[in-house]
Design an enzyme around this catalytic site. Structure first.
Site, PDB file in Angstrom:
ATOM      1  N   CYS A 153       0.902  -1.108   0.035  1.00 15.01           N
ATOM      2  CA  CYS A 153      -0.029   0.147   0.071  1.00 15.01           C
ATOM      3  C   CYS A 153       0.969   1.202  -0.154  1.00 15.01           C
ATOM      4  O   CYS A 153       2.083   1.315  -0.083  1.00 15.01           O
ATOM      5  CB  CYS A 153      -1.012  -0.104   1.274  1.00 15.01           C
ATOM      6  SG  CYS A 153      -1.773  -1.303   1.363  1.00 15.01           S
ATOM      7  N   GLU A 184       3.769  -6.438   4.539  1.00 18.03           N
ATOM      8  CA  GLU A 184       2.867  -7.663   4.911  1.00 18.03           C
ATOM      9  C   GLU A 184       3.599  -8.200   6.190  1.00 18.03           C
ATOM     10  O   GLU A 184       4.944  -8.088   6.240  1.00 18.03           O
ATOM     11  CB  GLU A 184       3.277  -8.619   3.855  1.00 18.03           C
ATOM     12  CG  GLU A 184       2.885  -8.381   2.389  1.00 18.03           C
ATOM     13  CD  GLU A 184       1.154  -8.410   2.536  1.00 18.03           C
ATOM     14  OE1 GLU A 184       0.523  -8.980   3.340  1.00 18.03           O
ATOM     15  OE2 GLU A 184       0.804  -7.763   1.457  1.00 18.03           O
ATOM     16  N   SER A 197      11.078 -12.194  -5.537  1.00 14.40           N
ATOM     17  CA  SER A 197      12.263 -11.808  -6.081  1.00 14.40           C
ATOM     18  C   SER A 197      13.304 -12.714  -5.412  1.00 14.40           C
ATOM     19  O   SER A 197      13.221 -13.392  -4.354  1.00 14.40           O
ATOM     20  CB  SER A 197      12.447 -10.417  -6.165  1.00 14.40           C
ATOM     21  OG  SER A 197      12.961  -9.825  -4.889  1.00 14.40           O
TER      22      SER A 197
END
Length: 631
Positions: A2, A76, A362
């Site tokens: 966000c 997160e 990644s």
């Protein structure tokens, strides 16, 4: 993932206009296209842009309230289910399935100490109406950014990106000249600096508790990575432990209520992540790669080997070697000047991933944690030489040889000994600080006008690296180099690159190889198990050997590269000429116009290779124009 922003009046509880908070979050709408929210209370306003990943229902919307606590959160918490279970046993009652609510309850129970319990990437602001405080926090390694600044009336602004700070109508942007030197040294503006004077970045692993009626406090370090301890055990036992930690780190980052995939370059790190994902997923992993139409820069063949091996749902896209049309897009995304040219292919692979997924894993972080850069091997070799010769002899002998030896930039690598001789004449920290940079102190000052050089008041960009290495909790020269990279290079370059590129296309990027438990394990390894006989990431490669072929594990490291040297002699030759003959950089009065012209002319004619420097100057000029109206 966000975007967050807000205003906190530190002196008195003046009303906050919701429209001003909304203007700040609108500036970072790309970070959260799924929803927007603004909440105002007594002397405070919090704003949020939502990219819904966990519990995408309206119940997970922000700002989120719990009694007298209100939060806006970017990131997160991967272990939120475990923390939630612990809190539930303590009597806490939950109304959503999202990690944001877990942070609120954890803060209510443990206060700032709640951060120690979180495994994740995060930046958040939490207002406590009962205590009249604003708590700002950033994750251990700086995966998620957080900027802040103070207005003339004492109000504190904070936001996920610089552009949101600049969106406040009372903030006046002027350049910080020492940050210009920092940028030219490294190709990015480090986390302890900002191109806009008066703006700060909350350092990685720090928090700040702001209390109304009191001065703005200095950030408090809540996390410290240490290389001071050593793991014991056989190579086989440590390899097995590393394998288990890798699997746990990857699996924990595969939790999402939206489509998830991975970047796949064909290098060791992304290939290892994809291998672990394939083991954990009942479905084909979605992977994507970017290739170039120039064979010297293309790695897609290796990505296909890995994709075929693990039967991934693989997509790739070829980008023209002249794909410099993204320059203005990147300038807008990064705000501060950013000259890591791999930002172009990074943006393209994020763009490709976003067509089918909302979250992509990644391989970033392994080079820093496991000593995977070639400069680590060079540093170790130089330190062995330094250890053989007394310091009182090293400096005069190697210093004189380095000064006398010709540069030979055109010659084969084996004959280019000038920089090595010069490095051996310095301390290890001084030499590494120079090696990790792009433009040396002497070369930068050759570009500056005399007045600009004086305005720096002795500031030297390399000093932060020297200090970090000197103060590092470490045993070995490689420890010190890695520690400095984790503190400076990782958040300033690597994580900034991925965050801005991914967020520009509303994609969440996750870095499992930066799981703090995994990084701490790597930091405890004997240095010889990270860098072994010149081979970086030695134990990591042993742990992945059962999954990946030698062709992937031991090929020469390439990374995302772009042909900028050729660009400034071809399609961008006019830009090089403009930099040398009257660009906005000349108008600032900071640079020596004759030197700029010499740099541009020598590069275009082939007398020298100044491609990286010209790229730095081009990106600097465009950023200055965008931020300050320099023209």
């Amino acid at each position: 993932m966000c975007g967050i922003a807000g205003i906190f009046h530190r002196e008195t509880a003046k009303p906050v206009d919701p429209a001003r908070v909304r203007g700040m979050t609108d500036a970072i709408a790309h970070r959260g296209p799924d929803g927007a929210g603004v909440w105002t209370g007594s002397g405070v306003g919090l704003g949020h842009r939502r990219l819904a990943i966990i519990d995408p229902t309206p119940a997970g919307a922000q700002p989120m309230l719990l009694d007298h606590l209100t939060i806006v959160f970017n990131g997160e918490i991967y272990n939120f289910a475990e923390v939630r279970a612990e809190l539930s046993l303590a009597g806490h009652r939950f109304h959503t399935d999202c990690d944001t609510e877990v942070i609120l309850h954890a803060y209510r129970k443990w206060g700032p100490a709640c951060l120690d319990r979180f495994n994740g990437m995060f930046a958040f602001a939490l207002h406590d109406a009962a205590e009249n405080t604003l708590f700002l926090a950033r994750d251990r390694f700086g995966v998620k950014p957080l900027f802040y600044a103070t207005l003339s009336d004492g109000a504190l602004l904070f936001a996920s990106e610089l552009k949101a700070i600049l969106a406040h109508p009372l903030f006046r942007a002027v350049p910080d000249l020492t940050a210009i030197d920092d940028y030219l040294a490294y190709g990015y503006v480090p986390d302890d600096a900002c191109i806009v004077a008066g703006v700060s970045k909350l350092p990685a692993g720090h928090h700040m508790l702001v209390r109304r009626g009191q001065p703005l406090p200095a950030p408090t370090k809540w996390y410290q990575l240490s290389f001071a301890d050593r793991a014991t055990g056989s190579v086989a036992a440590l390899t097995e432990e590393l394998d288990a930690r890798l699997r746990d780190a990857v699996r924990s980052r595969m939790v999402a209520d939206v489509p998830l995939g991975a970047f796949l370059s064909g290098g060791v790190d992304s290939s290892g992540v994809v291998a672990m994902m394939a083991e954990a997923s009942p479905h084909a992993v979605q992977t994507c790669s970017i290739g170039f139409d120039s064979a010297g820069y293309d790695e897609t063949r290796y990505a296909r080997i890995v994709a075929d091996r693990f039967a991934t749902d693989h997509r790739e896209r070829t980008v023209a070697a002249g794909d410099f049309g993204l320059i203005d897009t990147l300038v807008a995304a990064y705000d501060e000047p950013f000259a890591d040219a791999s930002a172009l292919p990074t943006y393209r692979v994020c763009e490709l991933a976003r067509e089918t997924v909302t979250v992509a894993l990644s391989g970033d972080g392994a080079d820093e944690a496991f000593a995977g850069y070639r400069r680590h091997a060079f540093h170790a070799a130089e330190e062995r030489v330094r250890g053989l010769i007394p310091a009182r002899l090293r400096e005069p002998v190697f210093g004189r040889l380095g000064a006398a030896y010709p540069k030979l930039a055109w010659a084969p690598q084996v004959l280019r000994a000038k920089s090595t001789l010069q490095s051996l004449g310095q301390s290890g920290a001084e030499a590494y600080a120079t090696a990790v940079g792009i433009t040396s102190h002497a070369d930068r000052h050759a570009l500056y006008a005399p007045g600009f050089a004086r305005s720096l008041s002795g500031h030297r960009a390399e000093d932060r690296y020297v200090k970090a290495m000197t103060d590092a909790p470490a045993r070995d020269p490689i420890d010190r180099a890695q520690y400095a990279d984790m503190q400076i290079w990782l958040p300033g370059d690597i994580l900034t690159k991925v965050d801005r590129a991914s967020m520009a296309v509303s994609l969440e990027a996750r870095e499992p190889l930066l799981d703090h438990r995994l990084v701490e394990f790597a930091a405890r390894l004997p240095a010889s198990m990270r860098l072994h006989r010149g081979q970086g990431k030695w134990l990591l490669k042993k742990a992945l050997a059962r999954r990946l072929p030698d062709e992937i594990l031991y090929r020469r490291k390439m990374g995302f590269v772009t042909p900028i040297t050729a660009w400034f002699r071809g399609p961008l030759a006019a830009e090089a000429q403009r930099i040398g003959e009257g660009s906005a950089l000349s108008a600032t009065g900071w640079f020596d116009g004759a030197r700029l012209k010499s740099v541009a002319d020598d590069h275009r004619s082939g007398r020298a290779d100044h491609g990286r420097l010209l790229w730095q100057l081009l990106m600097l000029e465009k950023s200055l124009t965008r931020l300050f109206g320099v023209a």
